[in-house]
Design an enzyme around this catalytic site. Structure first.
Site, PDB file in Angstrom:
ATOM      1  N   GLY A  38       0.950  -1.224  -0.363  1.00  0.00           N
ATOM      2  CA  GLY A  38      -0.109  -0.160  -0.535  1.00  0.00           C
ATOM      3  C   GLY A  38       1.194   1.640  -0.271  1.00  0.00           C
ATOM      4  O   GLY A  38       1.376   1.044   1.092  1.00  0.00           O
ATOM      5  N   GLY A  40      -0.453   4.481   0.233  1.00  0.00           N
ATOM      6  CA  GLY A  40      -0.986   5.593   0.925  1.00  0.00           C
ATOM      7  C   GLY A  40      -0.442   6.492   1.855  1.00  0.00           C
ATOM      8  O   GLY A  40       0.638   6.361   1.467  1.00  0.00           O
ATOM      9  N   GLY A  42      -0.028   5.526   4.902  1.00  0.00           N
ATOM     10  CA  GLY A  42       1.132   5.317   6.244  1.00  0.00           C
ATOM     11  C   GLY A  42       2.390   4.378   5.494  1.00  0.00           C
ATOM     12  O   GLY A  42       3.060   4.951   5.678  1.00  0.00           O
ATOM     13  N   VAL A 106      -2.143  -7.960  -4.239  1.00  0.00           N
ATOM     14  CA  VAL A 106      -2.088  -8.752  -3.461  1.00  0.00           C
ATOM     15  C   VAL A 106      -2.863  -9.250  -2.694  1.00  0.00           C
ATOM     16  O   VAL A 106      -3.980  -8.477  -2.632  1.00  0.00           O
ATOM     17  CB  VAL A 106      -1.387  -7.388  -2.106  1.00  0.00           C
ATOM     18  CG1 VAL A 106      -1.228  -8.974  -0.767  1.00  0.00           C
ATOM     19  CG2 VAL A 106       0.076  -7.552  -2.052  1.00  0.00           C
ATOM     20  N   GLU A 198     -18.458  17.595   3.121  1.00  0.00           N
ATOM     21  CA  GLU A 198     -17.026  18.239   2.408  1.00  0.00           C
ATOM     22  C   GLU A 198     -17.820  18.298   0.980  1.00  0.00           C
ATOM     23  O   GLU A 198     -18.277  19.000  -0.177  1.00  0.00           O
ATOM     24  CB  GLU A 198     -16.298  17.772   2.595  1.00  0.00           C
ATOM     25  CG  GLU A 198     -15.259  18.304   3.608  1.00  0.00           C
ATOM     26  CD  GLU A 198     -13.871  17.801   4.484  1.00  0.00           C
ATOM     27  OE1 GLU A 198     -13.857  17.042   2.889  1.00  0.00           O
ATOM     28  OE2 GLU A 198     -13.422  17.905   5.236  1.00  0.00           O
ATOM     29  N   ASP A 328      -5.723   2.363   8.229  1.00  0.00           N
ATOM     30  CA  ASP A 328      -7.213   1.908   8.119  1.00  0.00           C
ATOM     31  C   ASP A 328      -7.302   0.265   8.560  1.00  0.00           C
ATOM     32  O   ASP A 328      -8.435   0.128   8.836  1.00  0.00           O
ATOM     33  CB  ASP A 328      -7.890   2.352   6.841  1.00  0.00           C
ATOM     34  CG  ASP A 328      -8.168   3.968   6.875  1.00  0.00           C
ATOM     35  OD1 ASP A 328      -7.309   4.291   7.756  1.00  0.00           O
ATOM     36  OD2 ASP A 328      -8.659   4.669   6.815  1.00  0.00           O
ATOM     37  N   ALA A 341      -5.533   9.645   8.186  1.00  0.00           N
ATOM     38  CA  ALA A 341      -4.613   9.978   7.809  1.00  0.00           C
ATOM     39  C   ALA A 341      -3.404  10.133   8.972  1.00  0.00           C
ATOM     40  O   ALA A 341      -2.363   9.235   8.904  1.00  0.00           O
ATOM     41  CB  ALA A 341      -4.530  11.411   7.188  1.00  0.00           C
TER      42      ALA A 341
HETATM   43  C1  LIG Z   1     -12.858  10.363   0.784  1.00  0.00           C
HETATM   44  C2  LIG Z   1     -12.302  10.258   1.736  1.00  0.00           C
HETATM   45  C3  LIG Z   1     -12.110  11.920   2.452  1.00  0.00           C
HETATM   46  C4  LIG Z   1     -11.527  11.596   3.653  1.00  0.00           C
HETATM   47  N1  LIG Z   1     -11.223  12.342   4.345  1.00  0.00           N
HETATM   48  C5  LIG Z   1      -9.912  12.525   5.609  1.00  0.00           C
HETATM   49  C6  LIG Z   1      -9.703  13.938   5.786  1.00  0.00           C
HETATM   50  O1  LIG Z   1     -10.096  14.626   5.328  1.00  0.00           O
HETATM   51  N2  LIG Z   1      -9.040  13.353   7.000  1.00  0.00           N
HETATM   52  C7  LIG Z   1      -8.385  12.204   7.194  1.00  0.00           C
HETATM   53  O2  LIG Z   1      -8.064  12.806   8.706  1.00  0.00           O
HETATM   54  N3  LIG Z   1      -8.612  11.475   6.374  1.00  0.00           N
HETATM   55  C8  LIG Z   1      -9.391  11.052   6.130  1.00  0.00           C
HETATM   56  N4  LIG Z   1      -9.684  10.113   5.070  1.00  0.00           N
HETATM   57  C9  LIG Z   1      -9.339   9.018   5.527  1.00  0.00           C
HETATM   58  C10 LIG Z   1      -8.338   8.910   5.212  1.00  0.00           C
HETATM   59  O3  LIG Z   1      -7.582   9.019   3.812  1.00  0.00           O
HETATM   60  C11 LIG Z   1      -7.099   7.192   5.551  1.00  0.00           C
HETATM   61  O4  LIG Z   1      -7.704   6.711   7.119  1.00  0.00           O
HETATM   62  C12 LIG Z   1      -6.058   7.256   4.883  1.00  0.00           C
HETATM   63  O5  LIG Z   1      -6.265   6.962   3.736  1.00  0.00           O
HETATM   64  C13 LIG Z   1      -5.668   5.703   5.352  1.00  0.00           C
HETATM   65  O6  LIG Z   1      -4.000   5.518   5.314  1.00  0.00           O
HETATM   66  P1  LIG Z   1      -3.861   4.230   4.823  1.00  0.00           P
HETATM   67  O7  LIG Z   1      -2.517   4.060   4.200  1.00  0.00           O
HETATM   68  O8  LIG Z   1      -3.667   3.425   6.171  1.00  0.00           O
HETATM   69  O9  LIG Z   1      -4.836   3.322   3.757  1.00  0.00           O
HETATM   70  P2  LIG Z   1      -4.509   4.037   2.174  1.00  0.00           P
HETATM   71  O10 LIG Z   1      -4.149   5.848   1.892  1.00  0.00           O
HETATM   72  O11 LIG Z   1      -6.018   3.923   2.356  1.00  0.00           O
HETATM   73  O12 LIG Z   1      -3.922   3.225   1.273  1.00  0.00           O
HETATM   74  C14 LIG Z   1      -4.425   2.284   0.510  1.00  0.00           C
HETATM   75  C15 LIG Z   1      -2.816   2.075  -0.219  1.00  0.00           C
HETATM   76  O13 LIG Z   1      -3.959   0.306  -0.550  1.00  0.00           O
HETATM   77  C16 LIG Z   1      -3.789  -0.447  -1.783  1.00  0.00           C
HETATM   78  N5  LIG Z   1      -4.019  -1.087  -2.075  1.00  0.00           N
HETATM   79  C17 LIG Z   1      -5.227  -1.273  -1.345  1.00  0.00           C
HETATM   80  N6  LIG Z   1      -5.582  -3.030  -1.775  1.00  0.00           N
HETATM   81  C18 LIG Z   1      -4.186  -3.200  -2.534  1.00  0.00           C
HETATM   82  C19 LIG Z   1      -4.814  -4.739  -2.321  1.00  0.00           C
HETATM   83  N7  LIG Z   1      -4.966  -5.564  -2.400  1.00  0.00           N
HETATM   84  N8  LIG Z   1      -2.567  -4.319  -3.032  1.00  0.00           N
HETATM   85  C20 LIG Z   1      -2.070  -3.459  -3.671  1.00  0.00           C
HETATM   86  N9  LIG Z   1      -2.065  -3.084  -3.609  1.00  0.00           N
HETATM   87  C21 LIG Z   1      -3.658  -2.101  -2.292  1.00  0.00           C
HETATM   88  C22 LIG Z   1      -4.381   1.310  -2.208  1.00  0.00           C
HETATM   89  O14 LIG Z   1      -4.405   1.898  -3.781  1.00  0.00           O
HETATM   90  C23 LIG Z   1      -3.903   2.224  -1.363  1.00  0.00           C
HETATM   91  O15 LIG Z   1      -3.129   3.150  -2.159  1.00  0.00           O
HETATM   92  C24 LIG Z   1     -10.828  10.301   3.875  1.00  0.00           C
HETATM   93  C25 LIG Z   1     -11.002   9.368   3.480  1.00  0.00           C
HETATM   94  C26 LIG Z   1     -12.168   9.266   1.581  1.00  0.00           C
HETATM   95  C27 LIG Z   1     -12.291   8.121   1.357  1.00  0.00           C
END
Ligand SMILES: Cc1cc2nc3c(=O)[nH]c(=O)nc-3n(C[C@H](O)[C@H](O)[C@H](O)COP(=O)(O)OP(=O)(O)OC[C@H]3O[C@@H](n4cnc5c(N)ncnc54)[C@H](O)[C@@H]3O)c2cc1C
Length: 455
Positions: A38, A40, A42, A106, A198, A328, A341
């Site tokens: 991922g 994202g 993290g 994955v 929003e 998440d 985030a």
């Molecule tokens: C519309 C929206 C608005 C938001 N607004 C806010 C905000 O204002 N403030 C805030 O703090 N948080 C906000 N969030 C929440 C925030 O975006 C998440 O908490 C944050 O992105 C989590 O980070 P992460 O690294 O866990 O996962 P993510 O940032 O979601 O990254 C996960 C990554 O894993 C990859 N992935 C997933 N499954 C697979 C797989 N099987 N194989 C390979 N790759 C994979 C995805 O492509 C992605 O790139 C919002 C979320 C959304 C959807």
């Protein structure tokens, strides 16, 4: 329907030791290999934190870009372009000599052989595996959500929604006699959390200030933006005065609030609330909650509420030496953190330290989340922010805080300059550059399995 649902469950069992178990010594090269699932918030933070560590990093993602999810709604409402809110992973890793990228989905993990399994190509061997695959939209089993509602989790989602919304207004222009039956000028957003608020505010501003000018012949006053929330208030979990302020500001912008009624079904161009009210709506958006990425269920690890991977206090996955989960998709057993985030970013920094500590033979330490607050913007010069030390902001000040924070969190100087320029331009002119119907037809990652049929 609660947006951004956060499970705060009481502890059931005594906490486990803060220890990742007997971590493996490097088996796949001279230096330990850290595989990150991922790119994202993290995953990217973790790679950045380990950029100068004596480890090799392999980042795996099914997309080739990091996405700034909090601003997808601005792509959907024509304020920003996709490249403003996304950043190519290879561009990011090019600055890190110890990191490589693998594009792929994955699908599983072989814990015995320490291999990450992808849908295509060779498995990826790891010494440490960090799962940061995020969350997906939760539909709560409500009929019709998958088929008839738009989601807001990917760039493709944002573009599809933008295309559809603009096409619906064009359609209304050609069928003015049927606007009400047709619902083409109605947008209903399900979920009154930050994302729903929003999007509702931005959609109302798009109608009132931009499309009203683009479509002078169309009585844009007949357009409806409806925000449906099952709680009695918008922004559940926020202080009462901020909820009231947000509701007032939304109403001032023409948003119709439907509070205290869960959505029970979504059908083609309409949805139904629990009290039987049917709302005709050409565009329906589902912003009512998230659940852990279903990938968690394919990794042979323990799952907790919401399908999240259970992790120990130091974010290690129990009984899986060398495997970690952050953001998440993960939940500390005793104290699940919100799916935001900052949690993913702080978790990544902690795991980077844990990996360094392990490599130096030092003991593990527990993760401590520092709550930096929450905020939501409603529209021009209107936002609410709850900051540390009980500091609460709203109005222009809250809005300024929101703008600055989001600019700082974006990846890449170009993206920051571009977003700032777009925002400044729009502030003075109400110009929204993304009013383009481009026929977005990428495969869906979640809601609405089929692209719109040609009109
Ligand atoms: C519309 C929206 C608005 C938001 N607004 C806010 C905000 O204002 N403030 C805030 O703090 N948080 C906000 N969030 C929440 C925030 O975006 C998440 O908490 C944050 O992105 C989590 O980070 P992460 O690294 O866990 O996962 P993510 O940032 O979601 O990254 C996960 C990554 O894993 C990859 N992935 C997933 N499954 C697979 C797989 N099987 N194989 C390979 N790759 C994979 C995805 O492509 C992605 O790139 C919002 C979320 C959304 C959807």
């Amino acid at each position: 329907m609660a947006a951004e649902p956060v499970a705060h469950t009481p502890p059931k069992d005594p906490p486990r030791e803060t220890d990742a178990g007997d971590l493996p010594t490097p088996r796949h090269g001279e230096r330990p290999r850290v595989v990150i699932v991922g790119a994202g918030f993290g995953g990217v933070t973790l790679a950045q934190e380990l950029a100068d560590a004596p480890v090799d990093i392999v980042m795996v993602d099914r997309r080739n870009h990091h996405l700034f999810q909090p601003l997808i709604y601005q792509v959907a409402t024509a304020s920003l372009e996709p490249s403003d809110v996304a950043y190519p992973v290879r561009g990011l890793l090019a600055k890190m000599p110890n990191a490589t990228f693998r594009l792929g989905e994955v699908v599983g993990v072989d814990h015995d052989e320490r291999l990450l399994l992808l849908d295509e190509g060779d498995p990826v061997a790891f010494d440490h595996l960090v799962i940061a695959a995020g969350a997906e939209t939760a539909t709560f089993g409500i009929p019709g959500v998958d088929e008839h509602a738009y989601g807001l989790k990917s760039l493709a989602d944002g573009l599809r929604l933008r295309d559809h919304l603009l096409r619906e207004v064009e359609r209304a222009e050609g069928r003015r006699h049927a606007i009400e039956e047709d619902g083409s000028l109605s947008v209903t957003i399900c979920g009154g959390g930050p994302t729903g608020v929003e999007l509702a505010g931005a959609t109302a501003e798009l109608f009132n200030h931009v499309l009203a000018r683009d479509f002078p012949e169309l009585d844009i006053g007949r357009a409806r933006v409806v925000l449906a929330e099952m709680d009695e208030n918008v922004l559940p979990g926020y202080p009462a005065d901020q909820q009231r302020y947000t509701a007032e500001q939304l109403r001032e912008r023409g948003v119709e609030l439907r509070l205290g009624q869960p959505v029970t079904e979504i059908r083609d161009r309409e949805l139904e609330l629990e009290d039987g009210t049917v709302i005709r709506s050409g565009t329906i958006v589902w912003a009512a909650g998230v659940q852990a990425n279903p990938l968690a269920g394919a990794l042979d690890v323990e799952q907790g509420p919401g399908g999240r991977i259970v992790v120990q206090d130091n974010l290690a996955v129990p009984d899986r030496p060398g495997v970690w989960a952050i953001g998440d998709i993960a939940a500390v057993e005793r104290e699940p953190h919100p799916q935001l985030a900052p949690v993913a970013i702080q978790g990544a920094k902690h795991v980077a330290e844990e990996i360094r500590r392990h490599e130096q033979g030092e003991p593990a330490r527990p993760f401590r989340y520092r709550d930096k607050g929450t905020m939501a913007t409603i529209g021009r010069r209107a936002a609410v922010a709850n900051l540390p030390f009980g500091l609460k902001l709203r109005g222009t000040l809250g809005w300024a805080a929101w703008l600055v924070l989001h600019l700082l969190m974006l990846l890449g100087a170009r993206n920051r300059v571009s977003v700032l320029t777009n925002w400044a331009w729009a502030y003075f002119t109400w110009h929204k550059p993304g009013r383009l119907i481009i026929g977005a037809s990428e495969p869906q990652e979640g809601l609405r399995a089929e692209p719109d049929p040609p009109e």
